[in-house]
Design a protein around this motif. Structure first.
Motif, PDB file in Angstrom:
ATOM      1  N   SER A  49       0.848  -1.203   0.000  1.00 59.35           N
ATOM      2  CA  SER A  49       0.000   0.000   0.000  1.00 59.35           C
ATOM      3  C   SER A  49       0.876   1.243   0.000  1.00 59.35           C
ATOM      4  N   GLU A  50       0.488   2.210   0.799  1.00 61.17           N
ATOM      5  CA  GLU A  50       1.159   3.503   0.821  1.00 61.17           C
ATOM      6  C   GLU A  50       2.582   3.413   1.381  1.00 61.17           C
ATOM      7  N   LEU A  51       3.314   4.514   1.239  1.00 64.83           N
ATOM      8  CA  LEU A  51       4.676   4.590   1.756  1.00 64.83           C
ATOM      9  C   LEU A  51       4.666   4.597   3.281  1.00 64.83           C
ATOM     10  N   PRO A  52       5.811   4.278   3.909  1.00 64.99           N
ATOM     11  CA  PRO A  52       5.885   4.337   5.374  1.00 64.99           C
ATOM     12  C   PRO A  52       5.562   5.733   5.884  1.00 64.99           C
ATOM     13  N   LEU A  53       4.954   5.793   7.049  1.00 65.54           N
ATOM     14  CA  LEU A  53       4.554   7.084   7.591  1.00 65.54           C
ATOM     15  C   LEU A  53       5.748   7.887   8.074  1.00 65.54           C
ATOM     16  N   PRO A  54       5.824   9.163   7.694  1.00 71.04           N
ATOM     17  CA  PRO A  54       6.885  10.031   8.219  1.00 71.04           C
ATOM     18  C   PRO A  54       6.451  10.638   9.542  1.00 71.04           C
ATOM     19  N   MET A  55       7.381  11.311  10.199  1.00 70.14           N
ATOM     20  CA  MET A  55       7.033  12.041  11.419  1.00 70.14           C
ATOM     21  C   MET A  55       6.116  13.196  11.015  1.00 70.14           C
ATOM     22  N   ARG A  56       5.009  13.363  11.706  1.00 73.01           N
ATOM     23  CA  ARG A  56       4.071  14.429  11.348  1.00 73.01           C
ATOM     24  C   ARG A  56       3.727  15.250  12.580  1.00 73.01           C
ATOM     25  N   THR A  57       3.671  16.572  12.405  1.00 71.46           N
ATOM     26  CA  THR A  57       3.312  17.481  13.496  1.00 71.46           C
ATOM     27  C   THR A  57       1.933  18.087  13.201  1.00 71.46           C
ATOM     28  N   LEU A  58       1.385  18.798  14.184  1.00 78.14           N
ATOM     29  CA  LEU A  58       0.108  19.474  13.955  1.00 78.14           C
ATOM     30  C   LEU A  58       0.248  20.533  12.867  1.00 78.14           C
ATOM     31  N   TYR A  59       1.433  21.153  12.789  1.00 80.85           N
ATOM     32  CA  TYR A  59       1.682  22.140  11.724  1.00 80.85           C
ATOM     33  C   TYR A  59       1.559  21.475  10.353  1.00 80.85           C
ATOM     34  N   ASP A  60       2.138  20.274  10.211  1.00 86.23           N
ATOM     35  CA  ASP A  60       2.043  19.539   8.947  1.00 86.23           C
ATOM     36  C   ASP A  60       0.589  19.233   8.610  1.00 86.23           C
ATOM     37  N   LEU A  61      -0.186  18.880   9.620  1.00 90.30           N
ATOM     38  CA  LEU A  61      -1.590  18.554   9.427  1.00 90.30           C
ATOM     39  C   LEU A  61      -2.363  19.758   8.897  1.00 90.30           C
ATOM     40  N   ILE A  62      -2.122  20.913   9.489  1.00 84.83           N
ATOM     41  CA  ILE A  62      -2.801  22.145   9.070  1.00 84.83           C
ATOM     42  C   ILE A  62      -2.374  22.526   7.648  1.00 84.83           C
ATOM     43  N   LYS A  63      -1.077  22.422   7.377  1.00 86.14           N
ATOM     44  CA  LYS A  63      -0.560  22.780   6.042  1.00 86.14           C
ATOM     45  C   LYS A  63      -1.160  21.879   4.965  1.00 86.14           C
ATOM     46  N   THR A  64      -1.267  20.579   5.248  1.00 90.06           N
ATOM     47  CA  THR A  64      -1.853  19.638   4.286  1.00 90.06           C
ATOM     48  C   THR A  64      -3.306  19.986   4.011  1.00 90.06           C
ATOM     49  N   GLY A  65      -4.026  20.376   5.059  1.00 93.81           N
ATOM     50  CA  GLY A  65      -5.428  20.743   4.892  1.00 93.81           C
ATOM     51  C   GLY A  65      -5.590  21.965   4.018  1.00 93.81           C
ATOM     52  N   ILE A  66      -4.687  22.946   4.169  1.00 92.01           N
ATOM     53  CA  ILE A  66      -4.747  24.167   3.349  1.00 92.01           C
ATOM     54  C   ILE A  66      -4.473  23.845   1.882  1.00 92.01           C
TER      55      ILE A  66
END
Length: 483
Positions: A49-66
């Motif tokens: 399936s998908e690639l291994p998960l990288p380290m993710r922060t809340l900032y990354d989460l917000i940026k992805t949503g934008i």
């Protein structure tokens, strides 16, 4: 198949895609290994399936949503060229059975004396997959020939540590770029890593000529314009140069981004592309392997760089390293008038690099392990509580869960949904694929998480590693409950 078991080799590399470079490098490496007396199969590996998960922060989460909320370009598409490759793969490649898991790959490896991880950017941090580092094969059987990182540095410490450990396992390691050799040495601590040429350069023009298939009714003289990535500025610059040189532009579709509006020919089969390159008067491209074939066919060419050279993620080093090794100058930049490659010098340099690369490969193949039909690295899943086979989950996780407060127990349950703390052997197992958890690829931060699990509080671990992944699922769960 060859009657001598020890002379059976398998190649683990990218393959079976509608990408010229991928197809050509796989063909070239398998062809050269065959000339050394080995029977060769490509390992037909497909990701679970998908690639291994990288380290993710809340900032990354917000940026992805934008980014997801931004309007998408209209009428953009990726040009598919798969049918043009079907004959090429069926004619020239021999495959193992299709494999999806660590277990299946391990079983396949038993029937080969040597397993080679081949070229292309199979060691790229962006697509990190331990299978391409041959983690499923005993150390004495593995050889690395010209894999590429694609970039010159890895800024993720957890990932670089993991890659370094994987590289240490190889008895013989070679890398396609000099910058890649330096990076591999730095993260693995090895000082015996060899610089070799891309497999496509192992074959001479006469070898590639045997595959050529003519393209009918081509206007001559002509310039080939082939960009993997759509860039309006590059197309206009290349078309202007075609006009200056009084050459008819032969423009192919893009294959790695939205398609261009200039294409005037259906993308040829790999065999037809060789013929087009052979007869071209000039070539403009951003493709590494089209540049490589231009060198094989002694063509004058100009390279447009896809990436910003100042970016840490730039993949330009594969081109600049190649040109430096062959002492090619003036084929990158804006001044077309200076493009005049002296192939008398280039061919002499290439012949030296080709001979040394072939010598390395032969030595590596002849020194690796032996065929063993009895040996099996990993025959059944070891995770008892997940898929009813022998084994248990991580002991540390279970011990903490038994004696915790309500809040800690709740956080541990949320963490358990992601299964970040399972045994390493489980990741990529064919059984684990079907047990219904949210993620089954060992995350890039696994080692750091395992270390912190012994030292830090449950709350700290959840916030640092799990929250940015878990929060979207919690929000969706709450939204579903609303009337």
């Amino acid at each position: 198949m060859n009657d001598i078991p020890d002379k059976k080799a398998a190649i683990m590399t990218w393959h079976h895609t509608d990408n010229y470079g991928t197809g050509f490098q796989a063909y070239a490496l398998s062809h050269v290994v065959k000339t050394m007396g080995y029977s060769v199969d490509l390992i037909d590996y497909r990701r679970l399936s998908e690639l291994p998960l990288p380290m993710r922060t809340l900032y990354d989460l917000i940026k992805t949503g934008i980014i997801r909320m931004k309007p998408k370009r209209k009428n953009s598409k990726i040009y598919s060229n798969y049918k043009a490759f079907e004959h090429f793969y069926k004619t020239f490649f021999s495959y193992t059975k299709r494999c999806y898991s660590y277990q299946e790959l391990s079983e396949i490896s038993n029937f080969y004396g040597t397993i080679i991880c081949g070229s292309d950017q199979i060691w790229s941090p962006d697509g990190f997959d331990e299978r391409y580092f041959l983690d499923f094969v005993p150390n004495e059987k593995i050889v690395a020939y010209a894999p590429s990182f694609g970039i010159s540095e890895i800024d993720n410490k957890n990932l670089s540590n993991r890659i370094g450990k994987l590289i240490k396992r190889f008895k013989y390691v070679s890398i396609r770029e000099k910058t890649g050799c330096e990076l591999a040495s730095e993260i693995s601590g090895r000082n015996d890593i060899v610089h070799v040429v891309d497999p496509v350069l192992l074959l001479e023009k006469k070898d590639w000529d045997k595959l050529k298939k003519n393209v009918s009714e081509m206007k001559t003289p002509y310039m080939i314009i082939f960009f993997l990535k759509n860039n309006e500025k590059y197309y206009k610059r290349a078309l202007k140069e075609a006009q200056n040189r009084k050459l008819s532009p032969i423009i192919l579709h893009c294959t790695q981004s939205e398609d261009n509006i200039y294409a005037n020919i259906e993308n040829p089969s790999p065999e037809e592309l060789l013929s087009l390159i052979d007869k071209a008067d000039f070539i403009c491209t951003d493709s590494f392997h089209i540049a490589v074939l231009s060198i094989v066919y002694n063509k004058q060419f100009h390279v447009f760089l896809k990436d910003n050279s100042k970016s840490k993620l730039s993949r330009n080093s594969r081109l600049t390293d190649l040109f430096s090794s062959l002492q090619i100058t003036n084929c990158v930049g804006n001044n077309f008038s200076r493009v005049q490659i002296n192939y008398k010098k280039v061919n002499k340099r290439l012949e030296h690099l080709r001979k040394s690369s072939i010598s390395y490969l032969k030595k590596a193949l002849d020194s690796t392990g032996k065929y063993n039909s009895e040996y099996n690295v990993f025959t059944k899943c070891t995770i008892k509580n997940i898929c009813n086979n022998d084994g248990i989950e991580a002991d540390e996780f279970l011990n903490r869960k038994k004696n915790s407060t309500f809040i800690k127990r709740y956080l541990l349950e949320r963490m358990d949904k992601w299964d970040f703390m399972l045994r390493e052997e489980c990741y990529g197992c064919q059984y684990y694929n079907n047990h219904g958890k949210l993620n089954y690829r060992r995350p890039l931060f696994y080692d750091a998480l395992k270390r912190d699990f012994q030292k830090k509080s449950i709350a700290d671990i959840y916030v640092n590693y799990y929250l940015a992944y878990d929060l979207p699922y919690l929000i969706k769960k709450i939204m579903k409950r609303q009337p």
